[in-house]
Design an enzyme around this catalytic site. Structure first.
Site, mmCIF file in Angstrom:
data_model
loop_
_atom_site.group_PDB
_atom_site.id
_atom_site.type_symbol
_atom_site.label_atom_id
_atom_site.label_comp_id
_atom_site.label_asym_id
_atom_site.label_seq_id
_atom_site.Cartn_x
_atom_site.Cartn_y
_atom_site.Cartn_z
ATOM 1 N N ASN A 309 -9.382 -12.645 -7.181
ATOM 2 C CA ASN A 309 -10.069 -11.968 -6.077
ATOM 3 C C ASN A 309 -11.563 -12.245 -6.076
ATOM 4 O O ASN A 309 -12.242 -12.075 -5.055
ATOM 5 C CB ASN A 309 -9.827 -10.459 -6.165
ATOM 6 C CG ASN A 309 -8.451 -10.067 -5.672
ATOM 7 O OD1 ASN A 309 -7.806 -10.796 -4.923
ATOM 8 N ND2 ASN A 309 -7.990 -8.906 -6.107
ATOM 9 N N GLY A 310 -12.094 -12.658 -7.231
ATOM 10 C CA GLY A 310 -13.506 -13.012 -7.294
ATOM 11 C C GLY A 310 -13.832 -14.162 -6.375
ATOM 12 O O GLY A 310 -14.957 -14.268 -5.859
ATOM 13 N N MET A 312 -12.822 -14.516 -3.506
ATOM 14 C CA MET A 312 -12.989 -13.974 -2.154
ATOM 15 C C MET A 312 -14.070 -12.915 -2.122
ATOM 16 O O MET A 312 -14.160 -12.132 -1.178
ATOM 17 C CB MET A 312 -11.660 -13.392 -1.662
ATOM 18 C CG MET A 312 -10.550 -14.444 -1.532
ATOM 19 S SD MET A 312 -8.976 -13.758 -0.976
ATOM 20 C CE MET A 312 -8.497 -12.841 -2.436
ATOM 21 N N ILE A 335 1.792 -5.427 -3.445
ATOM 22 C CA ILE A 335 2.771 -4.847 -2.521
ATOM 23 C C ILE A 335 3.923 -5.802 -2.224
ATOM 24 O O ILE A 335 5.051 -5.366 -1.986
ATOM 25 C CB ILE A 335 2.081 -4.426 -1.211
ATOM 26 C CG1 ILE A 335 1.447 -5.636 -0.514
ATOM 27 C CG2 ILE A 335 1.044 -3.343 -1.468
ATOM 28 C CD1 ILE A 335 0.903 -5.324 0.876
ATOM 29 N N CYS A 420 -7.982 -0.752 -7.538
ATOM 30 C CA CYS A 420 -7.259 -2.035 -7.507
ATOM 31 C C CYS A 420 -8.079 -2.946 -6.601
ATOM 32 O O CYS A 420 -9.279 -3.084 -6.819
ATOM 33 C CB CYS A 420 -5.822 -1.842 -7.033
ATOM 34 S SG CYS A 420 -5.646 -0.941 -5.477
ATOM 35 N N ASP A 422 -8.091 -2.974 -2.759
ATOM 36 C CA ASP A 422 -8.624 -2.155 -1.675
ATOM 37 C C ASP A 422 -8.671 -0.670 -2.025
ATOM 38 O O ASP A 422 -9.297 0.111 -1.309
ATOM 39 C CB ASP A 422 -7.793 -2.345 -0.401
ATOM 40 C CG ASP A 422 -7.918 -3.772 0.130
ATOM 41 O OD1 ASP A 422 -9.029 -4.313 0.085
ATOM 42 O OD2 ASP A 422 -6.898 -4.337 0.576
ATOM 43 N N ASP A 425 -3.394 1.483 -2.488
ATOM 44 C CA ASP A 425 -1.982 1.351 -2.868
ATOM 45 C C ASP A 425 -1.778 1.726 -4.340
ATOM 46 O O ASP A 425 -1.406 2.851 -4.663
ATOM 47 C CB ASP A 425 -1.481 -0.072 -2.600
ATOM 48 C CG ASP A 425 -1.341 -0.370 -1.120
ATOM 49 O OD1 ASP A 425 -0.740 0.455 -0.413
ATOM 50 O OD2 ASP A 425 -1.845 -1.407 -0.664
ATOM 51 N N ARG A 426 -2.022 0.788 -5.230
ATOM 52 C CA ARG A 426 -1.851 1.060 -6.660
ATOM 53 C C ARG A 426 -2.821 2.130 -7.157
ATOM 54 O O ARG A 426 -2.476 2.950 -8.022
ATOM 55 C CB ARG A 426 -2.029 -0.238 -7.449
ATOM 56 C CG ARG A 426 -0.895 -1.219 -7.265
ATOM 57 C CD ARG A 426 -1.245 -2.621 -7.755
ATOM 58 N NE ARG A 426 -2.161 -3.314 -6.851
ATOM 59 C CZ ARG A 426 -2.461 -4.609 -6.930
ATOM 60 N NH1 ARG A 426 -1.930 -5.341 -7.903
ATOM 61 N NH2 ARG A 426 -3.282 -5.177 -6.075
ATOM 62 N N ARG A 466 2.572 -0.073 5.967
ATOM 63 C CA ARG A 466 3.593 -0.121 4.915
ATOM 64 C C ARG A 466 4.978 0.224 5.440
ATOM 65 O O ARG A 466 5.979 -0.252 4.923
ATOM 66 C CB ARG A 466 3.218 0.840 3.778
ATOM 67 C CG ARG A 466 1.878 0.509 3.099
ATOM 68 C CD ARG A 466 1.925 -0.857 2.410
ATOM 69 N NE ARG A 466 0.625 -1.180 1.824
ATOM 70 C CZ ARG A 466 -0.256 -2.016 2.373
ATOM 71 N NH1 ARG A 466 0.020 -2.592 3.537
ATOM 72 N NH2 ARG A 466 -1.408 -2.266 1.779
#
Length: 821
Positions: A309-310, A312, A335, A420, A422, A425-426, A466
């Site tokens: 993710n880094g 981005m 997900i 996480c 965003d 979710d987690r 979701r």
């Protein structure tokens, strides 16, 4: 499909044109504002071989048995619970084929988000399947949010209240200010000012300008100003800055949440304001000591995903930049992995279940392998037996992460920041599950509602994305589209010659909330007396959420629900569930019969061995293997035994009542018998008195030298002269009714007594007889002619002397003649 070979033996109903008028006779089965769109008759539910009527309404797919006219739950599913559906054309097998002209079977497969795969069979050469398929295409994926059934139905009797006000009430409880009364006006205006020694409620996001996916009110450290909060938000993905989700009422340790920091590909970007905000979560003293408390940063992702993710612009924190902190990665997948895992689990259960969707391959139906040899716990404890679905492994990862977080807060009085990518979710799974472990309040009905509304709804879990339902910002992205891909369900194992499907177009659908409820059920299994609610409540709660019958879980954020007016336009799931519980009180299935709040009034810290998850029978097996779904449920067995005990207690009460009535009857009979006995004794006493009087009369008459002769109506005569005085023990005078010579005589019959002078030889020694002999001029050699002639002795004429017995009985000779004894 051999399992459907018996279809030809069924009596199929002639197909008529399909229209809204086909709802005739369906009113008793429809909910408020529910309307039938399409209806098909003689449809077969392949899973069970039942024939019935299949209706598509504006809310659900409704299947009624043709035999019993009852709703078949397996074949009835809410439209929003349908994940995908497809048409299948299957040729009959060579064994069951009667001729080359045997028609193919027209099937419709429906795959649900609640782990069921159902297949309906339609008669060939009809248009029923096409009509049902087209109706599903239009109504399962409506283009607009307003087309959902919940808006058509409206709030009805399940009126909602302001969710923002409920969130503030929970904030006040966390800050120890639960006794404060807050008006809705202050909440809506953002003018609320409440704080304790560590934290305050900030209205910096009252207009959702700071973070559109966060609630309008936030709990932040009291030492951080609103300006600093605005600067810190720019350093976090989607401006989801670190805020307090839960705080310990005594130590001040907190559970905080955020999204990933925007550190970039080189992991060297920093934000002083963000670091100050995170540090403010840990500046409180620990029991009088001025030292900082420990800070743990829990990254829910695998480390490699965080690094990826880094590229981005995202990434993870460096412990060197955040004072006295330590970063941990939990390795929970994203997900997409969860969606695929649940799909594999669903296929596995359908393959080995008793109601397999192909109607023939079930091991249970062919008397083969059963769930763990009939033992659910042994079967489900083995993760490898689930066909490599990986579902239980993912559940275990979430459980382990939440338990680790709860242990740090409870045992070390440390603060934990969870995120996480965003942060919706987690992050939500871990924070809410850890809060459930830490706070007994969240293990009650009221607390569970507050937890879900705070961490899932207010903090912006994207339910619309979701669940795959319309949202405000995208009106046309859920238009129906056809795909040539075959279903991944069990129908693929048959010989099909053609198919078309309606698959899920969105790649963001994922069972994140369902997985969290699964984790709660695992904790309920480990701690059966720690939760006020039962497993049945969790199942019903999930069904209501997936069906979108109520508006609570629509849209992706509090902002969207506020703008859409969901709270006013739709019913409330919490009011509905509470209404269900009030119908039966504490005996309702939603109540946990083993709940003991005094036993678990502290944090739950499960050991590692207790975190091995098993299948959740009431949810995972209820469609694939309904007979096994309740087999291992201790609560169900308790309820069954309690029901039997109640029935026995009721029977005992009825028996005791009958025994009491019998006892009362016996006492009444005994009293009557006692009364009869007293009457009998009184009658016997009277009879004895009468006998003595009769005996006295007899003696008196005999003393006059006469004999007594009884005559009844002149028909029967009894010569008393033949009786001795001793032999007259049973002699009584007749009262109302007497028996003479075996004949009953009524009280109207005359009983006469004749007194005749005895033979002179028997009375020759009697002084009166001698007087008669000397003085009576009528005495002849043949004897005395009295009473046929005048008697000089008595100076009167006694001709046919007769006496009425009743008058005789009233004559008290004993008292007047002989004197009292």
């Amino acid at each position: 499909m051999e399992g459907a070979g018996s279809w030809d033996a069924l009596e199929w109903t002639k197909i008529e044109s399909v229209s809204r008028s086909t709802s005739y006779g369906m009113d008793e089965f429809l909910l408020e504002a529910e309307e039938v769109i399409v209806q098909g008759h003689g449809v077969v539910l392949v899973n069970t071989g039942q024939a019935g009527t299949l209706s598509v309404t504006n809310f659900r797919l409704l299947f009624l048995s043709e035999v019993s006219r009852d709703i078949i739950q397996l074949g009835t599913i809410a439209l929003t619970t349908i994940e995908k559906f497809s048409k299948q054309v299957v040729k009959p097998s060579s064994i069951s084929r009667q001729s080359d002209k045997a028609p193919s079977q027209r099937l419709l497969q429906v795959v649900g988000k609640d782990l069921r795969i159902i297949v309906f069979g339609f008669r060939p050469r009809t248009k029923q399947r096409r009509a049902v398929y087209d109706a599903l295409s239009r109504y399962t994926r409506p283009a607009r949010l307003w087309d959902l059934y919940t808006f058509t139905c409206g709030p009805s009797k399940f009126n909602n209240i302001n969710p923002k006000l409920r969130l503030i009430s929970e904030y006040l409880r966390l800050l120890g200010k639960g006794s404060l009364a807050i008006s809705s006006k202050k909440v809506d205006e953002g003018s609320l000012i409440v704080s304790n020694e560590w934290f305050r409620i900030s209205s910096v996001n009252s207009g959702y300008a700071l973070c559109p996916t966060y609630p309008s009110s936030l709990i932040v450290p009291i030492s951080i100003s609103d300006e600093e909060i605005q600067h810190a938000a720019s350093f976090r993905a989607r401006c989801r800055l670190p805020v307090v989700s839960w705080c310990h009422p005594e130590s001040g340790a907190v559970l905080a949440r955020s999204s990933q920091p925007l550190v970039g590909i080189m992991m060297n970007m920093r934000s002083n304001t963000d670091e100050k905000l995170v540090a403010a979560l840990c500046t409180q003293t620990v029991i009088g000591k001025a030292s900082r408390r420990k800070l743990y940063i829990a990254d829910a992702r695998p480390r490699k995903n965080a690094l990826a993710n880094g590229a981005m612009g995202g990434g993870s924190e460096s412990s060197s930049n955040y004072f006295q902190s330590e970063v941990f990665f939990f390795g929970i997948d994203n997900i997409h992995a969860m969606r695929e895992s649940l799909a594999r689990l669903r296929d596995y259960l359908d393959t080995h279940g008793a109601t397999s969707s192909d109607g023939m391959s079930s091991f249970l139906r062919n008397s083969g392998w059963t769930w763990g040899g009939g033992n659910l716990s042994s079967m489900s404890a083995s993760v490898s037996t689930l066909g490599g679905s990986g579902w239980l492994i993912h559940v275990q990862s979430v459980l382990a992460g939440a338990s680790w977080i709860a242990a740090r807060v409870a045992m070390e009085s440390a603060s934990v920041l969870v995120h996480c990518s965003d942060g919706w979710d987690r992050t939500t799974q871990l924070v809410s599950l850890a809060s459930l472990l830490l706070d007994p309040y969240y293990r009650t009905f009221k607390g569970f509602q507050a937890l879900v509304e705070k961490d899932w709804l207010a903090f912006g879990h994207p339910f619309s994305e979701r669940l795959g339902i319309p949202t405000m910002s995208a009106n046309n992205i859920y238009q129906a589209e056809l795909s040539k891909q075959s279903s991944t369900g069990s129908i693929a194992r048959t010989s099909s010659v053609g198919s078309s499907s309606h698959s899920q177009p969105s790649s963001n659908c994922s069972p994140i909330f369902l997985q969290w409820i699964d984790c709660v059920s695992q904790l309920l299994r480990v701690y059966p007396s720690a939760f006020e609610f039962s497993s049945a409540f969790l199942v019903d709660f999930l069904d209501c959420m997936l069906s979108c019958r109520f508006g609570n879980f629509l849209c992706n954020s509090e902002k969207e629900r506020q703008q859409s007016g969901i709270a006013d336009a739709c019913g409330c799931i919490w009011i509905y569930l509470a209404h269900l519980r009030t119908t039966e009180g504490v005996s309702h299935l939603h109540y946990n019969v083993f709940y003991d709040p005094t036993k678990h009034d502290r944090p739950l810290l499960p050991p590692a061995a207790a975190l091995a998850p098993t299948l959740w029978p009431q949810f995972h097996l209820r469609w694939a293997c309904p007979s096994e779904a309740q087999a291992g449920d201790l609560e169900s067995r308790w309820r069954f035994m309690n029901k039997k005990y109640s029935e026995l207690s009721k029977a005992k009460d009825i028996a005791e009542l009958k025994a009491k009535d019998l006892k009362s009857s016996l006492e009444s009979l005994a009293a009557e018998l006692q009364k009869e006995r007293q009457l009998s004794i009184s009658a016997l006493s009277t009879a004895r008195r009468v006998y003595r009087e009769n005996l006295a009369i007899k003696k008196a008459i005999q003393s006059l030298g006469c004999k007594v002769h009884f005559i009844c109506n002149g028909s029967y005569g009894v010569d008393s002269g033949s009786y001795s005085i001793e032999a007259g023990e049973g002699f009584t005078s007749p009262r109302q009714t007497d028996i003479i010579d075996g004949n009953e005589q009524g009280k109207d019959n005359d009983l006469c007594v004749s007194i005749v002078a005895m033979d002179e030889r028997l009375v020759s020694d009697n002084p009166i007889s001698r007087a008669c002999e000397n003085l009576c001029p009528f005495r002849t050699r043949e004897g005395c002619r009295w009473p046929d002639a005048r008697c000089a002795q008595f100076g009167s004429e006694f001709v046919g002397l007769k006496a009425n017995y009743d008058a005789f009985d009233r004559l008290s000779i004993r008292d007047c003649y002989f004197g009292s004894e």
